[in-house]
Design an enzyme around this catalytic site. Sequence first.
Site, PDB file in Angstrom:
ATOM      1  N   TYR A  55      -5.469  -0.034   9.711  1.00 20.78           N
ATOM      2  CA  TYR A  55      -6.467  -0.349   8.573  1.00 20.78           C
ATOM      3  C   TYR A  55      -7.981   0.670   8.149  1.00 20.78           C
ATOM      4  O   TYR A  55      -7.727   0.562   8.813  1.00 20.78           O
ATOM      5  CB  TYR A  55      -6.513  -1.976   8.366  1.00 20.78           C
TER       6      TYR A  55
ATOM      7  N   TYR B 268       0.718  -1.202   0.000  1.00 16.77           N
ATOM      8  CA  TYR B 268       0.164   0.093   0.124  1.00 16.77           C
ATOM      9  C   TYR B 268       0.955   1.195   0.121  1.00 16.77           C
ATOM     10  O   TYR B 268       0.394   2.513  -0.171  1.00 16.77           O
ATOM     11  CB  TYR B 268      -1.176   0.081   1.382  1.00 16.77           C
TER      12      TYR B 268
ATOM     13  N   ASN C 108     -10.181   1.212   6.379  1.00 13.03           N
ATOM     14  CA  ASN C 108     -11.554   0.785   7.291  1.00 13.03           C
ATOM     15  C   ASN C 108     -11.492   0.728   9.010  1.00 13.03           C
ATOM     16  O   ASN C 108     -13.484   1.226   9.271  1.00 13.03           O
ATOM     17  CB  ASN C 108     -12.629  -0.456   6.657  1.00 13.03           C
TER      18      ASN C 108
ATOM     19  N   HIS D   9      -4.846   5.948  -1.065  1.00 10.85           N
ATOM     20  CA  HIS D   9      -5.436   5.889  -0.482  1.00 10.85           C
ATOM     21  C   HIS D   9      -4.714   6.389   0.830  1.00 10.85           C
ATOM     22  O   HIS D   9      -4.606   7.110   2.065  1.00 10.85           O
ATOM     23  CB  HIS D   9      -5.570   4.675  -0.458  1.00 10.85           C
TER      24      HIS D   9
ATOM     25  N   ASN E 140     -14.378   5.294   3.698  1.00 10.81           N
ATOM     26  CA  ASN E 140     -14.462   3.948   4.167  1.00 10.81           C
ATOM     27  C   ASN E 140     -13.766   4.386   5.773  1.00 10.81           C
ATOM     28  O   ASN E 140     -13.678   4.285   6.736  1.00 10.81           O
ATOM     29  CB  ASN E 140     -14.058   2.875   4.131  1.00 10.81           C
TER      30      ASN E 140
END
Length: 187
Positions: free
Chosen positions: A64, A15, A66, A20, A112
């Site tokens: 993470y 990531y 979410n 993001h 999210n």
Amino acid sequence: MKYLIVGLGNIGSEYADTRHNIGFMVLDAMAKEAGVSFSTMKLAGYTEISHKGRTLCLIKPTTYMNLSGKAVRHWMQELKIPIENVLIVVDDLAIPFGSVRIKPKGSAAGHNGLKSIEGLLGSNEYARLRFGVSDNFAKGRQVDYVLSGFDDDEIPELPALIDKSIQMIKAFVTIGIELTMTNFNKK
């Protein structure tokens, strides 16, 4: 006076440097500039920097995206930081790449990480620094888009945009949200 500055992103090398993860990238640059590094603590990477008599508690949630709200709620309670002293650094599809805006509150707009924070805090009355990542994706491809790296023509612009984000964070803690918006939210 203490502030909680939260950079949203996902842990893991797959990531790193994705759209993001711009929240992580901004906080990493801020820590590097201050000569400090993050320590793995409960639910987040954590470090502190001082700026003009204020303590900036920087966190990168390790939950993470979410579940970001778990880390934000924990650190707000742990450090006794009121919601008006919280700033979330987040990627924003509704803003073109090259724009960075700050606002005092707002909806999660389908993000999210912000949904999780709003759900666990029971409020959307926290400031957010919105880093524009554009919305150049085909219908149904939003997840692939935000989890992909920046385009070749965007990468050279990133350092200046990250630097602007850091200036905005420092302005937020010293002159407040309204003046920061006035000084930085211009086109």
